[in-house]
Design a protein around this motif. Structure first.
Motif, PDB file in Angstrom:
ATOM      1  N   THR A   1      58.010  11.204 -46.422  1.00 37.88           N
ATOM      2  CA  THR A   1      57.635  12.193 -45.574  1.00 37.88           C
ATOM      3  C   THR A   1      58.114  13.644 -46.042  1.00 37.88           C
ATOM      4  N   PRO A   2      59.338  13.503 -46.504  1.00 42.42           N
ATOM      5  CA  PRO A   2      59.855  15.061 -47.191  1.00 42.42           C
ATOM      6  C   PRO A   2      58.909  15.516 -48.272  1.00 42.42           C
ATOM      7  N   LEU A   3      58.191  14.634 -49.084  1.00 40.11           N
ATOM      8  CA  LEU A   3      57.399  14.839 -50.208  1.00 40.11           C
ATOM      9  C   LEU A   3      55.973  15.383 -49.490  1.00 40.11           C
TER      10      LEU A   3
ATOM     11  N   THR B   1      53.455  22.461 -47.755  1.00 44.51           N
ATOM     12  CA  THR B   1      54.035  24.135 -47.707  1.00 44.51           C
ATOM     13  C   THR B   1      53.652  24.765 -49.148  1.00 44.51           C
ATOM     14  N   GLY B   2      52.921  23.926 -49.972  1.00 47.30           N
ATOM     15  CA  GLY B   2      52.722  24.520 -51.364  1.00 47.30           C
ATOM     16  C   GLY B   2      53.291  24.121 -52.542  1.00 47.30           C
ATOM     17  N   LEU B   3      54.208  22.983 -52.292  1.00 43.93           N
ATOM     18  CA  LEU B   3      54.890  22.723 -53.509  1.00 43.93           C
ATOM     19  C   LEU B   3      54.038  22.036 -54.624  1.00 43.93           C
TER      20      LEU B   3
END
Length: 211
Positions: free
Chosen positions: A155-157, A163-165
């Protein structure tokens, strides 16, 4: 990022037998010019070399992150395509690996690229002796996609991707992954040597002739 030695390698040997592995093969191979998994090192496809190296290290599934079913001719290997579409890079493959493994109840999953013909025989055991996330390092260079990841990071990934990472290095820093140092084998081959060009493929063939 923290750096650890290999002093705890034996501690994870038995647990590593239950680690699933996702081979990342979803890239466009622009520098190479064709899917790298098909490329042969002394008559053996890169993908076949990677599958063989990993299959001896785990009893859990070894699966393939790629977009097209059957594209590598492995009928028995499961395909795990990207969930985040648009070819956003290897982070999408790592995310797909985390989602796939988490849905099957695995607490962690390992990822490796398809273009590394000399993966070490103790790769999974040594990674699993550490607390994930942890990535491999050799010859002073971190190999950001060669790692072991807790599936709780799915989920964090996904949120970071939204967000554009895009840079795997930034993700490794964000999740405070450790680095684990691997050394060249007895024949002088970097365990994480990767093939990006036809010239490097030829060099890999020369290295493979050493043993």
């Amino acid at each position: 990022m923290n750096t650890t030695s290999h002093s705890k390698a034996n501690a994870g040997a038995s647990k590593s037998r239950s680690i699933p592995v996702v081979i990342l093969a979803g890239g466009s191979s622009r520098r190479f010019g064709s899917p790298k998994g098909f490329a042969e090192v002394n008559g053996q496809r890169l993908l076949d070399r990677v599958v063989e190296a990993l299959a001896t290290q785990t009893e859990a599934p070894v699966v393939l992150n790629a977009d097209h079913d059957g594209c590598y001719g492995y009928e028995a290997i499961e395909l795990v395509p990207d969930i985040v579409r648009g070819r956003v890079g290897p982070l999408a493959g790592i995310h797909a690996a985390l989602q796939w493994a988490g849905a099957r109840g695995y607490p962690a999953v390992s990822t490796v690229p398809v273009d590394m013909p000399f993966l070490p025989h103790d790769f999974l055991a040594r990674l699993n002796a550490q607390t994930p996330p942890v990535i491999g390092k050799s010859d002073g260079r971190a190999h950001y996609v060669c790692g072991l990841w807790p599936t709780s990071l799915a989920t964090p990934l996904r949120e970071a991707l939204s967000t554009g990472l895009r840079e795997v290095r930034h993700w490794v820093e964000l999740c405070d992954a450790q680095t684990l140092v691997f050394t060249s084998d007895s024949l002088g081959r970097d365990p994480f040597f990767n093939v990006n060009t036809p010239e490097e493929l030829s060099y890999a063939s020369d290295l493979a002739l050493r043993g």
